[in-house]
Each structure stands twice: as structure tokens, then as C-alpha cells.
Scaffold this active site. Structure first.
Site, short mmCIF file in Angstrom:
data_model
loop_
_atom_site.label_atom_id
_atom_site.label_comp_id
_atom_site.label_asym_id
_atom_site.label_seq_id
_atom_site.Cartn_x
_atom_site.Cartn_y
_atom_site.Cartn_z
N SER A 12 0.84 -1.20 0.00
CA SER A 12 0.00 0.00 0.00
C SER A 12 0.88 1.25 0.00
O SER A 12 1.71 1.42 -0.90
CB SER A 12 -0.95 -0.06 1.20
OG SER A 12 -2.03 0.82 1.05
N ASP A 22 -9.39 -6.06 -4.38
CA ASP A 22 -8.86 -5.01 -3.52
C ASP A 22 -9.85 -3.85 -3.47
O ASP A 22 -10.19 -3.28 -4.51
CB ASP A 22 -7.51 -4.54 -4.07
CG ASP A 22 -6.74 -3.66 -3.10
OD1 ASP A 22 -7.38 -2.92 -2.33
OD2 ASP A 22 -5.50 -3.71 -3.13
N HIS A 81 -7.12 -6.23 -0.14
CA HIS A 81 -5.96 -5.34 -0.09
C HIS A 81 -4.79 -5.95 0.68
O HIS A 81 -3.68 -5.43 0.61
CB HIS A 81 -6.39 -4.02 0.56
CG HIS A 81 -5.38 -2.93 0.48
ND1 HIS A 81 -4.85 -2.48 -0.72
CD2 HIS A 81 -4.78 -2.18 1.45
CE1 HIS A 81 -3.99 -1.50 -0.49
NE2 HIS A 81 -3.91 -1.31 0.83
#
Length: 363
Positions: free
Chosen positions: A124, A269, A297
Site C-alpha cells: 500500500s 482489492d 488489499h
């Protein structure tokens, strides 16, 4: 493309030498240690022996997010998983929480630890930090693994864009009210149990629509600390505005020409869409892509054993890059990426070009 690195098919994991099933070592082998650097205490998890892996977590998260995979990776590698400044057990000062500043922090920690070469794994926001680290400190980097990484195109979960607006971020203080977090957890559990979630297109199950709710609520729970909340908002505003992600790595992806790169992404995601994996893979033709079907995610939470097998397989069949300053100078002098070098269908290549036109890295 290196002869040791097989081509990949967009959207599917690459094949390679079989990786034996890994048996986790004792959790006691994972240590939480601290170093004070530039006056701020930095926390990090460390375990294992061998070539170094640097694991960088996402926004609002901390190094505990890697707790399931560190013992498995530590059987073959030295694993360093820091808490970014403003996160976890690291200090949370009123400071610079930009992506370049985080990259500097990773460099400083590695210098203190005496580590000069690493494979960087970023999740991320940590993926954006990992890419920036490769750009700022290429002499340190041997390989790059991007897990649901930020910094590809503008698109991001609307809730993150909303929090950047003036006044809206103040709503995070509500998380400190007793009973708020249990209520949010209860609402999420109720929605997941419904046959259909209002506002979600028919045919998409509640579990898919709310794929990442458990991890996102865990991150929200940490923001009850006012210092953590303030650091979160500063970090978010450094990379996201009301239109979405404000920077992209695509304008400099040509510098990765010799760097082994693996994209790992969950099919569903809900934070950074899977399309970003296809776009990044198209912009870096020599990269590999591993798709986790049904995952969100946090693919390393959905299937930690497979995640470790994918990463260790990539490490075993690729050759670490050795920084060549002459090649770096040549690449910068030639003017950057060219459209004819991108791979993928017309729509994906068009998305790469659009992102490069509309979003630029300013650092």
C-alpha cells in the site's frame, strides 16, 4: 529481461521453480528492537539470517501486519520490518510524513543496522515508499516487490479522499468515544451477513464488497491515539487529495530497467483497485505479476503461505541487480519511458499513458 526471469501473463502468477512448503519457526525468533535516529525512536521487528528483506507496511498500519509471514521468511532471510515514523511503536512527532521522508527513514535505519543491500517489499503506502527508496537510494536495492502498492494512478478508495478535506479529518476524534469502535465492528459484521449490501451492484456479494473490513477496522482502532491520528492525516495528505492519489511512479519506471520487480495484488482489492496491478505491469514489461484470486488489499493475510512461496520463488529465480551509475546516467539522459515499450491491451496501455500525463511525481 533477464534470462533467469520468465515472462509473466497479466493477471496470473508466473510459474517458476517449485518452492517447498515452509514450516514457520518459533515466534520467539522475531524480536522488536529500537533505535533512536535524529532524536526519534524507531521501532522494528527483526528475525532470521541471510540476505536482507525490508518489509514496509501501509498507512495507519504497523509492522505487526507482517507477523504471519516473518517467521516463514526468516528461515532463509534476515527480515527487517520497521514501524514507519508516526506508526506503531515508533515516535509520532509533528514531522515530515511525505513519501521521500519515509524513504530517508528506511535508508537511515539500514545504515544504523549496517545493511547495504536489500530486497524491498512494500504494501500500500509502503509500496510507494519502496518505489521512492529505489529512486533515491538505488545502491541499496537488489529487487522490488510491490504489494497492492500506492502510487500507480489517481484512483483510490473514496473514503481516503474524503478524509483529506478540511474539517472531515476532525471526525477521527469520534473514534476515541467509548463504544464507537465496537459499534463499527458490529455494523460491518451485520453487512457481511446480508444477502446484498445497499448501493453495491447486484451480483457482488457483501463479503466481496467488504473484503478488507477486518483489516481496515483494525487500522482505525489504532487511530484512537491522538498522536497516531494526527500522523495518519499528515501522511494521507502528503499522497492523496480530494481527487485521489497525487503522485505516480510511472514517470520514472524506466529507471527499473535492470531491477527485478514483482507485483502482488488481490483480485478484489477495495482500497487500491486491481487494475493498478495491470497498469504497473504494463508500464514495466520485465516485471512479474502474481494475482491472489478472491483476496483483498491484504493478500498476505488472505493466504500467507502462498504469499511467502510467491515471494521466495521470485527471489530464488532472479539475480540481484548491481547498481551501475553509468547505466543510471544513460537512462536519465535518454528521456524516460516510451509508449512503444509498454505491454498489454490497448485499454491498459492507454491507462498508463493517461496516468503519466495527468499525475507526476514532484520529487
Amino acid at each position: 529481461m533477464s534470462a533467469t526471469q520468465p515472462p509473466s501473463t497479466p493477471g496470473r502468477p508466473t510459474s517458476g521453480s517449485a518452492t517447498p512448503k515452509l514450516r514457520p519457526v518459533s515466534d520467539t525468533d522475531v524480536r522488536i528492537e529500537y533505535h533512536t535516529i535524529h532524536g526519534y525512536r524507531r521501532a522494528y521487528r527483526i528475525a532470521g539470517h541471510g540476505p536482507a528483506l525490508l518489509l514496509i507496511h501501509g498507512i495507519g498500519d504497523n509492522s505487526s501486519t507482517w507477523k504471519e509471514i516473518i517467521p516463514m521468511l526468516a528461515q532463509r532471510y534476515t527480515v527487517i520490518a520497521p514501524d514507519l515514523l508516526g506508526h506503531g511503536r515508533s515516535d509520532k512527532p509533528r514531522a515530515d510524513y511525505s513519501v521521500p521522508a519515509f524513504a530517508n527513514g528506511m535508508r537511515d535505519l539500514l545504515v544504523v543496522l549496517g545493511i547495504t543491500k536489500v530486497t524491498v517489499v512494500g504494501h500500500s503506502l509502503g509500496g510507494g515508499v519502496a518505489m521512492q527508496f529505489c529512486y533515491q537510494f538505488p545502491r541499496f536495492v537488489e529487487r522490488l516487490v510491490l504489494v497492492a502498492a500506492g502510487g500507480v494512478t489517481r484512483e483510490v478508495n473514496p473514503a481516503l479522499r474524503l478524509v483529506t478535506l478540511p474539517g472531515v479529518s476532525d471526525a477521527l476524534t469520534l473514534l476515541r468515544i467509548p463504544g464507537v469502535m465496537p459499534t463499527l465492528n458490529g455494523i460491518a459484521r451485520t453487512l457481511v451477513s446480508l444477502p446484498h449490501v445497499p448501493g453495491v451492484p447486484t451480483g457482488i456479494s457483501p463479503r466481496r464488497a467488504l473484503n478488507d473490513h477486518e483489516d481496515l477496522l483494525r487500522v482505525l482502532g489504532d487511530l484512537t491515539d491522538p498522536h497516531a491520528s494526527a500522523a495518519f492525516v499528515r501522511t494521507l495528505r502528503a499522497v492523496v487529495d480530494w481527487r485521489g492519489q497525487a503522485v505516480t511512479m510511472l514517470d520514472r519506471c524506466y529507471l527499473t530497467e535492470r531491477l527485478p520487480i514483482l507485483f502482488v495484488w488481490g483480485e478484489f482489492d477495495t482500497v487500491i483497485p486491481y487494475d493498478h496491478a495491470l497498469i504497473g505491469h504494463a508500464a514495466i514489461p520485465h516485471s512479474e505479476l502474481a494475482t491472489f484470486d478472491g483476496a483483498g488489499h491484504f493478500p498476505f493475510h488472505d493466504d500467507p503461505e502462498r504469499f511467502v512461496q510467491v515471494v521466495t520463488g521470485f527471489l530464488e529465480r532472479t539475480t540481484p541487480v548491481v547498481f551501475d551509475p553509468q547505466n543510471w546516467r544513460y537512462l536519465m539522459s535518454t528521456g524516460g519511458a516510451r509508449a512503444e515499450e509498454f505491454v498489454g491491451d490497448e485499454q491498459t496501455v492507454g491507462a498508463v499513458l493517461e496516468a503519466m500525463e495527468n499525475e507526476r511525481s514532484a520529487t
